[in-house]
Design a protein around this motif. Structure first.
Motif, mmCIF file in Angstrom:
data_model
loop_
_atom_site.group_PDB
_atom_site.id
_atom_site.type_symbol
_atom_site.label_atom_id
_atom_site.label_comp_id
_atom_site.label_asym_id
_atom_site.label_seq_id
_atom_site.Cartn_x
_atom_site.Cartn_y
_atom_site.Cartn_z
ATOM 1 N N HIS A 76 34.075 49.564 60.350
ATOM 2 C CA HIS A 76 33.625 50.610 59.422
ATOM 3 C C HIS A 76 33.025 51.743 60.261
ATOM 4 C CE1 HIS A 76 33.131 47.889 55.616
ATOM 5 N NE2 HIS A 76 34.158 47.522 56.361
ATOM 6 N N ASP A 127 21.556 52.856 57.966
ATOM 7 C CA ASP A 127 21.499 53.332 56.573
ATOM 8 C C ASP A 127 22.806 52.994 55.852
ATOM 9 O OD1 ASP A 127 19.028 54.479 57.064
ATOM 10 O OD2 ASP A 127 19.811 56.521 57.279
ATOM 11 N N ALA A 128 23.924 53.253 56.525
ATOM 12 C CA ALA A 128 25.239 53.017 55.904
ATOM 13 C C ALA A 128 25.468 51.521 55.677
ATOM 14 C CB ALA A 128 26.342 53.594 56.783
ATOM 15 N N LEU A 168 30.925 55.847 60.118
ATOM 16 C CA LEU A 168 30.320 56.937 59.365
ATOM 17 C C LEU A 168 31.383 58.008 59.175
ATOM 18 C CD1 LEU A 168 26.871 57.482 61.133
ATOM 19 C CD2 LEU A 168 27.370 56.103 59.104
ATOM 20 N N SER A 169 31.389 58.610 58.003
ATOM 21 C CA SER A 169 32.313 59.727 57.798
ATOM 22 C C SER A 169 31.539 61.032 58.009
ATOM 23 C CB SER A 169 32.902 59.658 56.396
ATOM 24 O OG SER A 169 31.847 59.550 55.470
ATOM 25 N N ALA A 228 21.470 56.176 61.247
ATOM 26 C CA ALA A 228 22.466 56.525 60.217
ATOM 27 C C ALA A 228 23.433 55.359 60.002
ATOM 28 C CB ALA A 228 23.220 57.783 60.634
ATOM 29 N N VAL A 229 23.792 54.664 61.091
ATOM 30 C CA VAL A 229 24.641 53.469 60.961
ATOM 31 C C VAL A 229 23.907 52.402 60.148
ATOM 32 C CG1 VAL A 229 25.576 51.514 62.290
ATOM 33 C CG2 VAL A 229 26.091 53.872 62.982
ATOM 34 N N ALA A 247 23.506 50.559 52.724
ATOM 35 C CA ALA A 247 24.110 51.081 51.485
ATOM 36 C C ALA A 247 25.320 50.250 51.059
ATOM 37 C CB ALA A 247 24.516 52.538 51.691
ATOM 38 N N GLU A 248 26.015 49.646 52.025
ATOM 39 C CA GLU A 248 27.183 48.822 51.672
ATOM 40 C C GLU A 248 26.787 47.567 50.903
ATOM 41 O OE1 GLU A 248 30.488 49.527 55.172
ATOM 42 O OE2 GLU A 248 28.869 48.141 55.627
#
Ligand SMILES: Nc1ncnc2c1ncn2[C@@H]1O[C@@H]2COP(=O)(O)O[C@H]2[C@H]1O
Ligand SMILES: [Fe+2]
Length: 275
Positions: A259, A47-48, A261-262, A44-45, A51-52
């Motif tokens: 940064h 992926d984020a 994940l939210s 997930a990290v 995405a950035e």
């Protein structure tokens, strides 16, 4: 370990480093640490980060990449890193098993280099502070001598020094038992090298930015479980997994940002008492 990695940097360009730390992966993709599936939170990290769509020149992984000493955990780490469009360098943490780590990461084409020259102005030096089998850290005589020798080669370069264990008090009393025990010996080596202005750590699973004898010590969130700042005893934090960017300017200035994940997808069991 002395193999040198040279990364070209355009004249006057800002170098961006991405730090990923304390992935604590297992052999199986379904295993969890304190209720967090560490492979899924690592993915997930990644992926984020994808995405950035930020540009970065190098990825640094600052230890505790595996939790269970397995070859498969390092293979999962490498599988994730292969998604990123930049080379990666790494150092070991207290949980790592270096025979498996060296073998797998090498086989997967991840550089074993512990000295990176970035263009003409900067260098990274990566240290091994692991004392096998215990959570605290220490730099061996060999590491201290190698650091001194390596710094003497390029004393004019601005230097980012990386190691798993924090050399100064973090403010978490339970974690400070597990810090770098011979930080005074590191300080003695660094005394001769004013261009080592920043140290970058993992290990404490939290964001930290403090002064240590006139140098800056940064620590960063894990890609899985977070520890709560300023606690006496082991305490889990309810904040998301994270990563850090560091911008290195030609004149030696360093800017950095964490940064995360939210959301609540990767939050651990906050009533856990340790691992
Ligand atoms: N309850 C606890 N009290 C003290 N240390 C702990 C506890 N639980 C885990 N640890 C150790 O503290 C270390 C801090 O971060 P690590 O991920 O290196 O791994 C952790 C464990 O080795
Ligand atoms: Fe650690």
């Amino acid at each position: 370990m002395e193999s040198l990695l040279r990364l070209p940097v355009a004249n006057g360009a800002i170098i961006r480093i991405l730090q990923i730390t304390d992935t604590h992966l297992f052999a199986g993709e379904d295993e969890a640490l304190l209720g967090v599936n560490t492979y899924r939170s690592y993915c997930a990290v990644l992926d984020a980060i994808e995405a950035e769509q930020h540009r970065y020149d190098l990825v640094v992984a600052t230890g505790d990449l595996a939790q269970d000493h397995s070859l498969e955990a390092y293979q999962l780490f490498a599988k994730g890193i292969s998604r990123l469009p930049a080379p990666c360098v790494w150092l070991p943490g207290n949980h790592d098993f270096q025979p498996a780590m060296v073998k797998v990461l090498d086989e997967c084409g991840i550089s074993p280099s512990k000295h990176v020259l970035l263009g003409d102005n900067w260098q990274l030096i990566l240290l091994d502070s692991q004392v096998f089998g215990v959570p605290h850290g220490e730099l061996s005589e060999y590491q201290l001598e190698w650091l001194d020798k390596t710094l003497r080669l390029q004393p004019e370069r601005h230097t980012l020094l990386l190691l798993h264990h924090h050399p100064s008090a973090s403010g978490c009393i339970w974690l400070d038992q597990h810090s770098l025990r011979n930080a005074h010996m590191l300080a003695a080596v660094l005394n001769n090298f004013p261009r080592v202005k920043t140290l970058l750590c993992g290990h404490i699973h939290q964001e930290l930015d403090l002064d240590w004898q006139g140098r800056r010590v940064l620590a960063s969130p894990s890609t899985c479980v977070q520890f709560k700042p300023h606690c006496t005893n082991f305490t889990i934090d309810s904040v998301g997994p994270g990563w850090r960017y560091l911008d290195l300017y030609p004149d030696g200035k360093l800017e950095t940002e964490v940064h995360r994940l939210s959301g609540v997808a990767y939050l651990p069991d906050t009533d856990s008492e340790g691992y």
